[in-house]
Design an enzyme around this catalytic site. Structure first.
Site, PDB file in Angstrom:
ATOM      1  N   ASN A 135     102.182  12.766-110.521  1.00  0.00           N
ATOM      2  CA  ASN A 135     101.913  13.730-111.550  1.00  0.00           C
ATOM      3  C   ASN A 135     101.687  15.278-111.047  1.00  0.00           C
ATOM      4  O   ASN A 135     101.970  15.266-109.851  1.00  0.00           O
ATOM      5  CB  ASN A 135     100.538  13.187-112.190  1.00  0.00           C
ATOM      6  N   CYS A 136     101.821  16.026-111.938  1.00  0.00           N
ATOM      7  CA  CYS A 136     101.510  17.328-111.652  1.00  0.00           C
ATOM      8  C   CYS A 136     100.612  17.790-110.639  1.00  0.00           C
ATOM      9  O   CYS A 136      99.563  17.201-110.844  1.00  0.00           O
ATOM     10  CB  CYS A 136     101.431  18.494-112.630  1.00  0.00           C
ATOM     11  N   PRO A 137     100.933  18.409-109.503  1.00  0.00           N
ATOM     12  CA  PRO A 137     102.050  19.276-109.013  1.00  0.00           C
ATOM     13  C   PRO A 137     102.918  18.733-108.260  1.00  0.00           C
ATOM     14  O   PRO A 137     103.856  19.267-107.754  1.00  0.00           O
ATOM     15  CB  PRO A 137     101.500  20.533-108.480  1.00  0.00           C
ATOM     16  N   LEU A 138     102.658  17.354-107.823  1.00  0.00           N
ATOM     17  CA  LEU A 138     103.291  16.577-106.956  1.00  0.00           C
ATOM     18  C   LEU A 138     104.901  16.737-106.961  1.00  0.00           C
ATOM     19  O   LEU A 138     105.618  16.943-105.877  1.00  0.00           O
ATOM     20  CB  LEU A 138     102.778  15.218-106.689  1.00  0.00           C
TER      21      LEU A 138
END
Lengths: 76, 156
Positions: free
Chosen positions: A14-17
């Protein structure tokens, strides 16, 4: 669409990965090479567009396939 | 001086939920080519601990989604904070949200500069040994040195 030099599977992240992983992978590639990114985060569609616009890496295309979001990005 | 864009953040909160915005924004900014700095002050110093023990609470926070409706007084019972923290961590893991330690490492890897407010370190009798390596120490003037040149400046 099968043409790329390297692949990054950011499924489940999930964000920001997805962006951070893409940035890291692109850093290890040479200019002009193409990275294929697989993500499941729906937010990544807008995010990769914004990432491309701000970093100069070109987003060649993106599509949705069976709940996955696929991107091809050419390193600047 | 580089012509990279600059992001300056003041991190003042020491809870698990509020630990996310500074690290998410700084790591993403770094990936976009920004030079980033986070100034940690007051409860934000908890985010620099070697082993951060961050909790989440629903008290004073009616916006927190609850699995079952619960009276505020019941939310204050012993053990509730620990339970909510465990549930939040579990939820984050199942949704692929990075841990705070991971995001912080990504920030350090991306050369996000972390500055601890010396005054609040002293105020809370904290020691530099409590904090991770790579932190520098300074005051308000140190913050302005970077923030004054920044393109984006956030207080979190």
């Amino acid at each position: 669409m099968a043409e790329f030099d390297q692949e990054l599977d950011a499924s489940g992240l999930n964000c920001p990965l997805p962006i951070l992983r893409a940035k890291k992978t692109l850093a290890s590639m040479s200019s002009g090479q193409v990275l294929h990114i697989i993500a499941t985060d729906p937010g990544s569609v807008k995010d990769f567009e914004a990432f491309a616009k701000q970093t100069g890496n070109e987003l060649l295309d993106h599509k949705e396939e069976g709940g996955k979001f696929l991107f091809r990005m050419r390193k600047a | 001086m580089s012509d990279d864009k600059k992001l300056a953040i003041i991190a003042t909160k020491g809870t698990l939920d509020w630990a996310y915005p500074p690290f998410i924004l700084a790591s993403t900014a770094a990936a976009l080519g920004y030079e980033s700095q986070i100034f940690f002050t007051f409860y934000g110093l908890q985010l620099l601990k070697k082993k951060p023990d961050l909790k989440v609470t629903s008290l004073g926070n009616p916006g927190m989604p609850m699995p079952v409706p619960m009276p505020v007084l019941a939310q204050a019972l012993p053990g509730m904070q620990g339970m909510m923290t465990a549930m939040m961590k579990q939820k984050m893991k199942s949704k692929g949200v990075a841990s705070i330690e991971d995001l912080r490492s990504l920030c350090l890897e991306a050369e996000v500069k972390m500055v601890a407010c010396q005054m609040t370190v002293d105020l809370f009798d904290m020691s530099r040994e409590d904090f991770i390596d790579g932190v520098s120490y300074g005051g308000a003037a140190t913050f302005f040195e970077f923030a004054g040149e920044s393109d984006i400046c956030l207080f979190i």
